[in-house]
Scaffold this motif. Structure first.
Motif, mmCIF file in Angstrom:
data_model
loop_
_atom_site.group_PDB
_atom_site.id
_atom_site.type_symbol
_atom_site.label_atom_id
_atom_site.label_comp_id
_atom_site.label_asym_id
_atom_site.label_seq_id
_atom_site.Cartn_x
_atom_site.Cartn_y
_atom_site.Cartn_z
ATOM 1 N N SER A 213 7.386 -6.283 -29.162
ATOM 2 C CA SER A 213 7.836 -5.283 -30.134
ATOM 3 C C SER A 213 6.649 -4.522 -30.687
ATOM 4 N N ASN A 214 6.890 -3.262 -31.070
ATOM 5 C CA ASN A 214 5.886 -2.506 -31.818
ATOM 6 C C ASN A 214 6.439 -2.070 -33.171
ATOM 7 N N ASP A 215 7.471 -2.784 -33.641
ATOM 8 C CA ASP A 215 8.041 -2.550 -34.964
ATOM 9 C C ASP A 215 7.391 -3.533 -35.946
ATOM 10 N N THR A 216 6.659 -3.014 -36.925
ATOM 11 C CA THR A 216 5.885 -3.878 -37.806
ATOM 12 C C THR A 216 6.762 -4.844 -38.582
ATOM 13 N N SER A 217 7.889 -4.385 -39.086
ATOM 14 C CA SER A 217 8.776 -5.259 -39.857
ATOM 15 C C SER A 217 9.277 -6.419 -39.001
ATOM 16 N N ASP A 218 9.653 -6.134 -37.759
ATOM 17 C CA ASP A 218 10.109 -7.203 -36.868
ATOM 18 C C ASP A 218 8.978 -8.176 -36.542
ATOM 19 N N ILE A 219 7.782 -7.647 -36.330
ATOM 20 C CA ILE A 219 6.639 -8.516 -36.035
ATOM 21 C C ILE A 219 6.384 -9.462 -37.205
ATOM 22 N N LEU A 220 6.409 -8.942 -38.423
ATOM 23 C CA LEU A 220 6.171 -9.777 -39.597
ATOM 24 C C LEU A 220 7.235 -10.863 -39.729
ATOM 25 N N ARG A 221 8.485 -10.514 -39.464
ATOM 26 C CA ARG A 221 9.551 -11.522 -39.528
ATOM 27 C C ARG A 221 9.357 -12.585 -38.458
ATOM 28 N N ASP A 222 8.995 -12.153 -37.262
ATOM 29 C CA ASP A 222 8.866 -13.104 -36.155
ATOM 30 C C ASP A 222 7.698 -14.057 -36.356
ATOM 31 N N LEU A 223 6.633 -13.589 -36.976
ATOM 32 C CA LEU A 223 5.488 -14.465 -37.214
ATOM 33 C C LEU A 223 5.867 -15.648 -38.091
ATOM 34 N N THR A 224 6.788 -15.436 -39.033
ATOM 35 C CA THR A 224 7.174 -16.531 -39.928
ATOM 36 C C THR A 224 7.952 -17.615 -39.186
ATOM 37 N N GLY A 225 8.436 -17.330 -37.991
ATOM 38 C CA GLY A 225 9.171 -18.324 -37.222
ATOM 39 C C GLY A 225 8.331 -19.077 -36.222
ATOM 40 N N LEU A 226 7.042 -18.732 -36.109
ATOM 41 C CA LEU A 226 6.167 -19.429 -35.169
ATOM 42 C C LEU A 226 5.661 -20.731 -35.781
ATOM 43 N N PRO A 227 5.331 -21.715 -34.944
ATOM 44 C CA PRO A 227 4.798 -22.983 -35.465
ATOM 45 C C PRO A 227 3.542 -22.737 -36.292
ATOM 46 N N SER A 228 3.538 -23.211 -37.541
ATOM 47 C CA SER A 228 2.433 -22.954 -38.444
ATOM 48 C C SER A 228 1.263 -23.883 -38.170
ATOM 49 N N GLY A 229 0.067 -23.400 -38.467
ATOM 50 C CA GLY A 229 -1.114 -24.230 -38.341
ATOM 51 C C GLY A 229 -1.399 -25.031 -39.601
ATOM 52 N N HIS A 230 -0.570 -24.833 -40.646
ATOM 53 C CA HIS A 230 -0.768 -25.573 -41.881
ATOM 54 C C HIS A 230 -0.235 -26.992 -41.759
ATOM 55 N N THR A 231 -0.780 -27.871 -42.592
ATOM 56 C CA THR A 231 -0.227 -29.210 -42.701
ATOM 57 C C THR A 231 1.186 -29.107 -43.240
ATOM 58 N N ALA A 232 2.059 -30.018 -42.819
ATOM 59 C CA ALA A 232 3.463 -29.968 -43.233
ATOM 60 C C ALA A 232 3.562 -29.849 -44.753
ATOM 61 N N GLY A 233 4.397 -28.900 -45.177
ATOM 62 C CA GLY A 233 4.633 -28.713 -46.594
ATOM 63 C C GLY A 233 3.696 -27.736 -47.272
ATOM 64 N N HIS A 234 2.682 -27.214 -46.560
ATOM 65 C CA HIS A 234 1.708 -26.333 -47.190
ATOM 66 C C HIS A 234 1.862 -24.866 -46.783
ATOM 67 N N ALA A 235 2.664 -24.583 -45.792
ATOM 68 C CA ALA A 235 2.847 -23.187 -45.383
ATOM 69 C C ALA A 235 3.754 -22.473 -46.388
#
Length: 278
Positions: free
Chosen positions: A152-174
């Motif tokens: 996608s090249n839609d910024t709003s969609d990209i931002l939404r999709d990033l929140t669904g990717l596996p986080s690099g934070h320790t559980a509970g800190h993202a």
């Protein structure tokens, strides 16, 4: 940061960006020059004008329409960002807040002459997405590294999709940047910022919007309450564009807010990268 997590034109390095649009040239011309053969100016290469969506199925989502194969996976995706662009800065900050800087690659685009490898890589991604693609090569753009295609090249969609990717934070800190209960408020604030909190907005409209934001911070730590959300990323990026012109002199709460968020690692790193690339 691992070398595989970020790359620029030909060297590693993670930097935020904004909207970059280049058009296909005729045969024998600079492939990133507009029709007529002249290379785009740096301001044109970093234009904030909204990019048209990719045609047909290429305008996709991660986790939506799984038959297309775009599902959440670490180290699978790459974002192309444009230097000195507010939209790209939003994405860069979001990557930091979600702990994704080591699992989502970033490629910075400045001017075609300055980052030729990066532009060539973006061009290949667009051409892999649609056979004989003849539209503009725009950023921000989210690319699937497994297939080499643009998601996608839609910024709003990209931002939404990033929140669904596996986080690099320790559980509970993202952080929960897009809480469902605030989704409508986040969208409404984004519309307000894009319309009225810009250097080119009418002074009366900008003042009214700043007054509203200042009021929001009277009894809350962040613009939509006591938790940092995507609305704060949007607000900080918009407000930080006004600070050099002194537009916040009459709003000390907003000045303090910009300074406070700017001290957070994700905001500081993103802003430093854009300033260095400007």
């Amino acid at each position: 940061m691992p070398e595989t997590a970020s790359r620029g034109s030909s060297t590693a390095g993670s930097r935020p960006c904004g909207q970059s649009t280049t058009t296909r040239a005729g045969d024998g011309d600079d492939p990133f020059a507009p029709a007529g053969g002249q290379a785009p100016s740096p301001s044109a290469a970093r234009s904030e004008a909204s990019a048209p969506p990719l045609p047909r199925a290429a305008h996709s989502r991660i986790g939506v329409g799984l038959a297309g194969g775009f599902y959440p996976a670490p180290h699978r995706y790459e974002v192309y960002l444009a230097a000195s662009c507010p939209r790209s800065l939003r994405i860069s900050i979001t990557l930091g807040l979600l702990g994704l800087t080591n699992s989502v690659a970033t490629t910075l685009l400045t001017h075609p002459a300055g980052t030729p490898d990066a532009f060539a890589s973006l061009r290949r991604a667009y051409e892999a997405t649609e056979h004989h693609y003849d539209g503009p090569f725009t950023a921000p753009a989210l690319c699937d590294r497994w297939t080499g295609r643009i998601v996608s090249n839609d910024t709003s969609d990209i931002l939404r999709d990033l929140t669904g990717l596996p986080s690099g934070h320790t559980a509970g800190h993202a952080p929960t940047l897009l809480p469902p209960s605030l989704s409508a408020d986040i969208e409404a604030l984004r519309d307000l910022l894009d319309r009225d909190v810009t250097p080119s907005a009418r002074p009366a409209d900008r003042t009214a919007a700043l007054d509203l934001l200042d009021c929001q911070l009277t009894h809350a730590t962040y613009v939509l309450g006591d938790s940092l959300t995507a609305a704060d990323v949007d607000a900080w990026v918009a407000l930080s564009q006004l600070t050099p012109a002194g537009a916040l002199c009459a709003h000390p709460r907003l000045r303090d807010y910009v300074h406070r968020l700017g001290e957070l690692p994700a905001f500081r790193t993103g802003n430093d990268g854009v300033s260095a690339a400007a």
